[in-house]
Scaffold this motif. Structure first.
Motif, PDB file in Angstrom:
ATOM      1  N   SER A  36     -48.630 -12.176  10.689  1.00 13.85           N
ATOM      2  CA  SER A  36     -47.260 -12.517  10.727  1.00 13.85           C
ATOM      3  C   SER A  36     -46.841 -13.038  10.074  1.00 13.85           C
ATOM      4  O   SER A  36     -47.636 -13.032   9.337  1.00 13.85           O
ATOM      5  CB  SER A  36     -47.825 -13.536  12.272  1.00 13.85           C
ATOM      6  OG  SER A  36     -48.231 -14.733  11.882  1.00 13.85           O
ATOM      7  N   SER A  37     -44.970 -13.486  10.197  1.00 19.45           N
ATOM      8  CA  SER A  37     -44.547 -13.826   9.151  1.00 19.45           C
ATOM      9  C   SER A  37     -45.191 -15.326   8.472  1.00 19.45           C
ATOM     10  O   SER A  37     -45.133 -15.781   7.254  1.00 19.45           O
ATOM     11  CB  SER A  37     -42.766 -13.271   9.470  1.00 19.45           C
ATOM     12  OG  SER A  37     -42.742 -14.098  10.448  1.00 19.45           O
ATOM     13  N   THR A  38     -45.462 -15.600   9.974  1.00 22.78           N
ATOM     14  CA  THR A  38     -45.955 -17.326   9.319  1.00 22.78           C
ATOM     15  C   THR A  38     -47.522 -17.280   8.841  1.00 22.78           C
ATOM     16  O   THR A  38     -47.635 -18.543   7.901  1.00 22.78           O
ATOM     17  CB  THR A  38     -45.924 -18.049  10.878  1.00 22.78           C
ATOM     18  OG1 THR A  38     -44.485 -18.063  11.758  1.00 22.78           O
ATOM     19  CG2 THR A  38     -47.069 -19.570  10.662  1.00 22.78           C
TER      20      THR A  38
ATOM     21  N   ASN B 194     -45.821 -18.863   4.324  1.00 22.38           N
ATOM     22  CA  ASN B 194     -44.256 -19.201   3.382  1.00 22.38           C
ATOM     23  C   ASN B 194     -43.726 -20.482   3.944  1.00 22.38           C
ATOM     24  O   ASN B 194     -43.323 -20.509   5.194  1.00 22.38           O
ATOM     25  CB  ASN B 194     -43.109 -18.500   3.969  1.00 22.38           C
ATOM     26  CG  ASN B 194     -42.159 -19.061   3.161  1.00 22.38           C
ATOM     27  OD1 ASN B 194     -41.405 -20.103   3.053  1.00 22.38           O
ATOM     28  ND2 ASN B 194     -41.478 -18.183   2.073  1.00 22.38           N
TER      29      ASN B 194
ATOM     30  N   SER C 162     -39.841 -20.938   5.292  1.00 21.09           N
ATOM     31  CA  SER C 162     -40.385 -20.008   6.983  1.00 21.09           C
ATOM     32  C   SER C 162     -40.928 -21.027   7.760  1.00 21.09           C
ATOM     33  O   SER C 162     -40.575 -21.252   9.089  1.00 21.09           O
ATOM     34  CB  SER C 162     -41.042 -18.632   6.217  1.00 21.09           C
ATOM     35  OG  SER C 162     -41.041 -17.656   7.388  1.00 21.09           O
ATOM     36  N   ALA C 163     -41.912 -21.189   7.573  1.00 21.03           N
ATOM     37  CA  ALA C 163     -42.593 -21.970   8.692  1.00 21.03           C
ATOM     38  C   ALA C 163     -41.878 -23.334   9.249  1.00 21.03           C
ATOM     39  O   ALA C 163     -41.354 -22.790  10.178  1.00 21.03           O
ATOM     40  CB  ALA C 163     -44.164 -22.482   8.424  1.00 21.03           C
TER      41      ALA C 163
ATOM     42  N   ALA D  51     -38.580 -22.049  11.899  1.00 14.29           N
ATOM     43  CA  ALA D  51     -39.227 -21.776  12.516  1.00 14.29           C
ATOM     44  C   ALA D  51     -39.450 -22.604  12.971  1.00 14.29           C
ATOM     45  O   ALA D  51     -38.938 -22.353  14.603  1.00 14.29           O
ATOM     46  CB  ALA D  51     -40.331 -20.535  12.700  1.00 14.29           C
TER      47      ALA D  51
ATOM     48  N   ILE E 130     -49.246 -22.366  10.280  1.00 12.01           N
ATOM     49  CA  ILE E 130     -49.918 -21.520   9.292  1.00 12.01           C
ATOM     50  C   ILE E 130     -51.410 -20.885   9.343  1.00 12.01           C
ATOM     51  O   ILE E 130     -51.442 -19.903   9.196  1.00 12.01           O
ATOM     52  CB  ILE E 130     -49.756 -21.900   7.468  1.00 12.01           C
ATOM     53  CG1 ILE E 130     -47.945 -21.994   7.179  1.00 12.01           C
ATOM     54  CG2 ILE E 130     -50.552 -21.116   6.617  1.00 12.01           C
ATOM     55  CD1 ILE E 130     -47.142 -22.660   5.877  1.00 12.01           C
TER      56      ILE E 130
ATOM     57  N   SER F 178     -48.494 -15.446   6.665  1.00  9.13           N
ATOM     58  CA  SER F 178     -48.478 -14.998   5.181  1.00  9.13           C
ATOM     59  C   SER F 178     -47.985 -16.231   4.317  1.00  9.13           C
ATOM     60  O   SER F 178     -48.405 -16.594   2.988  1.00  9.13           O
ATOM     61  CB  SER F 178     -46.458 -15.006   4.592  1.00  9.13           C
ATOM     62  OG  SER F 178     -45.401 -15.367   4.796  1.00  9.13           O
TER      63      SER F 178
ATOM     64  N   ARG G  45     -56.091 -19.651   4.314  1.00  4.65           N
ATOM     65  CA  ARG G  45     -54.629 -20.065   4.974  1.00  4.65           C
ATOM     66  C   ARG G  45     -54.093 -20.888   4.833  1.00  4.65           C
ATOM     67  O   ARG G  45     -54.340 -22.539   5.503  1.00  4.65           O
ATOM     68  CB  ARG G  45     -54.249 -18.745   6.193  1.00  4.65           C
ATOM     69  CG  ARG G  45     -52.680 -19.017   6.535  1.00  4.65           C
ATOM     70  CD  ARG G  45     -52.566 -18.171   8.124  1.00  4.65           C
ATOM     71  NE  ARG G  45     -53.161 -17.437   8.157  1.00  4.65           N
ATOM     72  CZ  ARG G  45     -53.428 -16.539   9.418  1.00  4.65           C
ATOM     73  NH1 ARG G  45     -53.020 -16.924  10.256  1.00  4.65           N
ATOM     74  NH2 ARG G  45     -54.064 -15.559   9.592  1.00  4.65           N
TER      75      ARG G  45
END
Length: 259
Positions: free
Chosen positions: A199-201, A205, A208-209, A212, A192, A203, A142
């Motif tokens: 969670s979306s984080t 991206n 996106s991180a 946020a 991340i 993933s 990750r």
């Protein structure tokens, strides 16, 4: 690359990497806790700054050795004359490829290390086992994309000159500047890697991180930990490249003297 040069790069890169990572580990812990979504003091503050060091100790030598062996091998394949205007491009390309290869070792070590840094009460092996059980091998990787992107953007710092002290000074200044510029990517990587599974984080991206962090903490959040990161990488550049050059020169000289 000839056999002595290959072996010298392997050992020198490993020794340099271990030296930097262990000496500067407390600064890295402080940086990680400043970037943690739970906040510096809740993540451990100044307590237990060597939490996660076993992960670094295990991964440091093969990670650094992988980088420098790849770095030297790519330079050897491209074989650009030292007087050529293409020499800087050769160094940049070799360093970038070296980082991509090294990250295959670095990222799993980094994931375990960062989680241990913000949860000092949990052992390294326990964290490693939990990641494998809950997320599998992909959990250990990750943040791979953000790590590679971060490293590639400042891989040009590896352009070295002949003398060890010159290499060390260039590494320190270039590394410090690059550390400041790439801090938002480092923050994204940390978020991340520390995000809750599913969670979306988590993933991976990057945009996106970053969004946020910007939404909740603004510019200060994107540059959290910038000063300890600059200090660690500036000192790291000095130690890393200096130790690498000295160790490699010593090993090559030793090889020439051996019958």
């Amino acid at each position: 690359m000839d056999r002595p040069g290959f072996t010298a790069s392997l050992v020198a890169g490993g020794v340099a990497g271990v030296s930097v990572d262990l000496i500067l580990f407390p600064l890295d812990t402080i940086k990680t806790r400043l970037q943690s979504p739970q906040g510096f003091y809740k993540a451990g503050g100044f307590y237990g700054v060597y939490a996660g060091v076993p992960s670094t100790a295990i991964g440091s030598f093969p990670n650094a050795a992988a980088f420098f062996v790849t770095y030297e091998y790519v330079k050897w394949i491209l074989h650009t004359d030292s007087s050529s205007y293409l020499m800087p491009v050769t160094h940049m390309l070799a360093a970038s490829v070296g980082e991509v290869v090294a990250c295959l070792i670095r990222v799993p070590s980094e994931v375990v290390k960062q989680r241990a840094q913000v949860s000092a009460s949990s052992g390294t092996f326990h964290i490693f086992s939990n990641i494998l059980c809950q997320e599998g091998i992909q959990g250990l990787y990750r943040g791979y994309k953000s790590t590679v992107l971060r490293e590639a953007l400042w891989s040009w710092r590896q352009d070295r000159v002949v003398d060890s002290w010159q290499a060390a000074v260039c590494g320190a200044f270039a590394g410090g500047f690059a550390a400041a510029v790439t801090t938002p990517l480092d923050v994204a990587k940390t978020r991340i890697m520390l995000a809750k599974a599913g969670s979306s984080t988590a993933s991976g991206n990057i945009l996106s991180a970053l969004h946020a962090v910007w939404r909740t903490q603004g510019l200060s959040g994107l540059f959290a930990g910038v000063f300890p990161r600059m200090a660690a990488i500036s000192l790291g550049g000095f130690i890393f490249l200096g130790v690498y050059d000295q160790t490699r020169s010593f090993l090559l000289e030793l090889g020439r003297e051996s019958p």
